[in-house]
Design a protein around this motif. Structure first.
Motif, PDB file in Angstrom:
ATOM      1  N   PRO A 105       0.797  -1.231   0.000  1.00  0.00           N
ATOM      2  CA  PRO A 105       0.000   0.000   0.000  1.00  0.00           C
ATOM      3  C   PRO A 105       0.830   1.281   0.000  1.00  0.00           C
ATOM      4  O   PRO A 105       0.509   2.235  -0.715  1.00  0.00           O
ATOM      5  N   MET A 106       1.898   1.321   0.789  1.00  0.00           N
ATOM      6  CA  MET A 106       2.694   2.542   0.852  1.00  0.00           C
ATOM      7  C   MET A 106       3.463   2.778  -0.446  1.00  0.00           C
ATOM      8  O   MET A 106       3.587   3.913  -0.917  1.00  0.00           O
ATOM      9  N   LEU A 107       3.968   1.702  -1.047  1.00  0.00           N
ATOM     10  CA  LEU A 107       4.655   1.885  -2.320  1.00  0.00           C
ATOM     11  C   LEU A 107       3.675   2.248  -3.425  1.00  0.00           C
ATOM     12  O   LEU A 107       4.020   2.977  -4.361  1.00  0.00           O
ATOM     13  N   GLY A 108       2.453   1.754  -3.324  1.00  0.00           N
ATOM     14  CA  GLY A 108       1.428   2.165  -4.275  1.00  0.00           C
ATOM     15  C   GLY A 108       1.174   3.665  -4.210  1.00  0.00           C
ATOM     16  O   GLY A 108       0.995   4.326  -5.244  1.00  0.00           O
ATOM     17  N   GLN A 109       1.165   4.217  -3.003  1.00  0.00           N
ATOM     18  CA  GLN A 109       1.026   5.666  -2.853  1.00  0.00           C
ATOM     19  C   GLN A 109       2.244   6.391  -3.409  1.00  0.00           C
ATOM     20  O   GLN A 109       2.124   7.457  -4.034  1.00  0.00           O
ATOM     21  N   ALA A 110       3.438   5.800  -3.183  1.00  0.00           N
ATOM     22  CA  ALA A 110       4.650   6.397  -3.753  1.00  0.00           C
ATOM     23  C   ALA A 110       4.551   6.461  -5.275  1.00  0.00           C
ATOM     24  O   ALA A 110       4.913   7.468  -5.893  1.00  0.00           O
ATOM     25  N   HIS A 111       4.047   5.392  -5.896  1.00  0.00           N
ATOM     26  CA  HIS A 111       3.875   5.404  -7.352  1.00  0.00           C
ATOM     27  C   HIS A 111       2.954   6.554  -7.775  1.00  0.00           C
ATOM     28  O   HIS A 111       3.229   7.256  -8.754  1.00  0.00           O
ATOM     29  N   HIS A 112       1.875   6.714  -7.050  1.00  0.00           N
ATOM     30  CA  HIS A 112       0.872   7.714  -7.422  1.00  0.00           C
ATOM     31  C   HIS A 112       1.471   9.110  -7.429  1.00  0.00           C
ATOM     32  O   HIS A 112       1.233   9.903  -8.366  1.00  0.00           O
ATOM     33  N   PHE A 113       2.246   9.420  -6.393  1.00  0.00           N
ATOM     34  CA  PHE A 113       2.756  10.784  -6.260  1.00  0.00           C
ATOM     35  C   PHE A 113       4.121  10.989  -6.901  1.00  0.00           C
ATOM     36  O   PHE A 113       4.390  12.067  -7.445  1.00  0.00           O
ATOM     37  N   LEU A 114       4.990   9.984  -6.853  1.00  0.00           N
ATOM     38  CA  LEU A 114       6.359  10.167  -7.328  1.00  0.00           C
ATOM     39  C   LEU A 114       6.531   9.880  -8.820  1.00  0.00           C
ATOM     40  O   LEU A 114       7.465  10.373  -9.436  1.00  0.00           O
ATOM     41  N   LYS A 115       5.618   9.095  -9.383  1.00  0.00           N
ATOM     42  CA  LYS A 115       5.705   8.790 -10.816  1.00  0.00           C
ATOM     43  C   LYS A 115       4.645   9.528 -11.625  1.00  0.00           C
ATOM     44  O   LYS A 115       4.951  10.115 -12.665  1.00  0.00           O
ATOM     45  N   CYS A 165      10.127  -4.735  -7.708  1.00  0.00           N
ATOM     46  CA  CYS A 165      10.449  -4.580  -9.126  1.00  0.00           C
ATOM     47  C   CYS A 165      10.171  -3.167  -9.638  1.00  0.00           C
ATOM     48  O   CYS A 165      10.689  -2.781 -10.695  1.00  0.00           O
ATOM     49  N   ARG A 166       9.407  -2.400  -8.909  1.00  0.00           N
ATOM     50  CA  ARG A 166       9.116  -1.032  -9.324  1.00  0.00           C
ATOM     51  C   ARG A 166       9.946  -0.027  -8.531  1.00  0.00           C
ATOM     52  O   ARG A 166       9.501   1.103  -8.274  1.00  0.00           O
ATOM     53  N   PHE A 167      11.154  -0.428  -8.186  1.00  0.00           N
ATOM     54  CA  PHE A 167      12.031   0.447  -7.400  1.00  0.00           C
ATOM     55  C   PHE A 167      12.245   1.801  -8.068  1.00  0.00           C
ATOM     56  O   PHE A 167      12.331   2.834  -7.391  1.00  0.00           O
ATOM     57  N   GLU A 168      12.297   1.824  -9.402  1.00  0.00           N
ATOM     58  CA  GLU A 168      12.506   3.101 -10.095  1.00  0.00           C
ATOM     59  C   GLU A 168      11.307   4.027  -9.915  1.00  0.00           C
ATOM     60  O   GLU A 168      11.468   5.245  -9.801  1.00  0.00           O
ATOM     61  N   TRP A 169      10.103   3.456  -9.881  1.00  0.00           N
ATOM     62  CA  TRP A 169       8.906   4.263  -9.679  1.00  0.00           C
ATOM     63  C   TRP A 169       8.906   4.907  -8.293  1.00  0.00           C
ATOM     64  O   TRP A 169       8.246   5.916  -8.073  1.00  0.00           O
ATOM     65  N   GLN A 170       9.609   4.282  -7.369  1.00  0.00           N
ATOM     66  CA  GLN A 170       9.626   4.714  -5.967  1.00  0.00           C
ATOM     67  C   GLN A 170      10.828   5.599  -5.656  1.00  0.00           C
ATOM     68  O   GLN A 170      11.056   5.945  -4.492  1.00  0.00           O
ATOM     69  N   ASN A 171      11.619   5.936  -6.682  1.00  0.00           N
ATOM     70  CA  ASN A 171      12.855   6.707  -6.506  1.00  0.00           C
ATOM     71  C   ASN A 171      13.822   6.011  -5.554  1.00  0.00           C
ATOM     72  O   ASN A 171      14.509   6.651  -4.746  1.00  0.00           O
ATOM     73  N   ILE A 172      13.871   4.686  -5.657  1.00  0.00           N
ATOM     74  CA  ILE A 172      14.751   3.886  -4.810  1.00  0.00           C
ATOM     75  C   ILE A 172      15.957   3.429  -5.625  1.00  0.00           C
ATOM     76  O   ILE A 172      15.803   2.891  -6.727  1.00  0.00           O
ATOM     77  N   ASN A 173      17.139   3.645  -5.072  1.00  0.00           N
ATOM     78  CA  ASN A 173      18.375   3.140  -5.648  1.00  0.00           C
ATOM     79  C   ASN A 173      18.759   1.892  -4.853  1.00  0.00           C
ATOM     80  O   ASN A 173      19.099   1.987  -3.665  1.00  0.00           O
ATOM     81  N   LEU A 174      18.703   0.732  -5.483  1.00  0.00           N
ATOM     82  CA  LEU A 174      18.993  -0.507  -4.758  1.00  0.00           C
ATOM     83  C   LEU A 174      20.447  -0.581  -4.287  1.00  0.00           C
ATOM     84  O   LEU A 174      20.751  -1.395  -3.404  1.00  0.00           O
ATOM     85  N   GLU A 175      21.318   0.255  -4.820  1.00  0.00           N
ATOM     86  CA  GLU A 175      22.687   0.303  -4.304  1.00  0.00           C
ATOM     87  C   GLU A 175      22.713   0.752  -2.849  1.00  0.00           C
ATOM     88  O   GLU A 175      23.655   0.438  -2.105  1.00  0.00           O
ATOM     89  N   ASP A 176      21.683   1.481  -2.438  1.00  0.00           N
ATOM     90  CA  ASP A 176      21.594   1.932  -1.044  1.00  0.00           C
ATOM     91  C   ASP A 176      21.126   0.824  -0.108  1.00  0.00           C
ATOM     92  O   ASP A 176      21.184   0.993   1.120  1.00  0.00           O
TER      93      ASP A 176
END
Length: 209
Positions: A105-115, A165-176
């Motif tokens: 749910p929280m990542l879904g909200q991130a998609h809505h606002f960040l993408k 798998c939608r890390f880019e939509w969430q502005n997440i860098n998996l290197e972190d």
């Protein structure tokens, strides 16, 4: 035989990946949510919340909606990917509920606002961006201790992975999040995951960091 009603979303991919991992025969019924097909009366009879995925087990006549419930149903049906009892059973349940209540749910909200709505609600972008990073931190700390979230590969990993798998939509860098990245790449190599990710559109490929 399982009838799978699905679309190319993280929740939809949970069900198709699970079916591929189990090797169960299934028929795919695409429900195009971009055309509001989830509101059709026939689908509503299977999924009262008008959300994909949903399944019908033609062996028993049982229909199941909600992705987490589908994972548990199929695990119970086959006796696979969810330990029947003991500590591993409850650890799997804990992390499945963590995904269902937070990581999804929280990542879904991130998609809505960040993408999809960048610049429209700075407060929401900050709130859900911070929460996405917090949740990845929780997952990273857990995966510093174990190879998979419940110790062994399970329905918990299957639930979490499509959202990661939608890390880019969430502005997440998996290197972190190096432990998440290691886990992610390991799961992304599984043949059943690769095939299940491409249901119902086999052109869809797992994003790689």
């Amino acid at each position: 035989m399982i009838d799978l009603y699905t679309w190319s979303t993280p929740n939809g991919r949970k069900a198709s990946i699970m079916l591929e991992e189990l090797g169960l025969p299934y028929n795919v019924h695409p429900i195009n949510i971009m055309k509001d097909e989830q509101f059709a009366p026939d689908f509503l009879a299977i999924s009262p919340n008008n959300r994909i995925p949903a399944i019908v087990d033609t062996d028993t006549g049982q229909s199941v909606f909600e992705s987490g419930a589908i994972l548990m149903y199929l695990a119970n049906k086959t006796g696979k990917l969810w330990p029947a009892n003991g500590e591993a059973h409850w650890q799997t349940m804990e992390w499945l509920m963590w995904q269902m209540g937070g990581f999804g749910p929280m990542l879904g909200q991130a998609h809505h606002f960040l993408k999809y709505n960048v610049g429209k609600a700075p407060y929401a972008e900050e709130r859900y961006g911070n929460e996405a990073r917090r949740l990845y931190g929780v997952l990273d700390r857990r995966l510093a201790e174990v190879d998979f979230v419940a110790g062994e590969y399970s329905i918990a990993d299957i639930a979490i992975f499509p959202w990661a798998c939608r890390f880019e939509w969430q502005n997440i860098n998996l290197e972190d999040f190096p432990n998440v990245k290691r886990w992610y790449l390991k799961i992304a190599e599984r043949p059943a995951v690769i095939k299940g990710y491409g249901i119902p559109n086999d052109a869809d490929k797992i994003p790689l960091p």
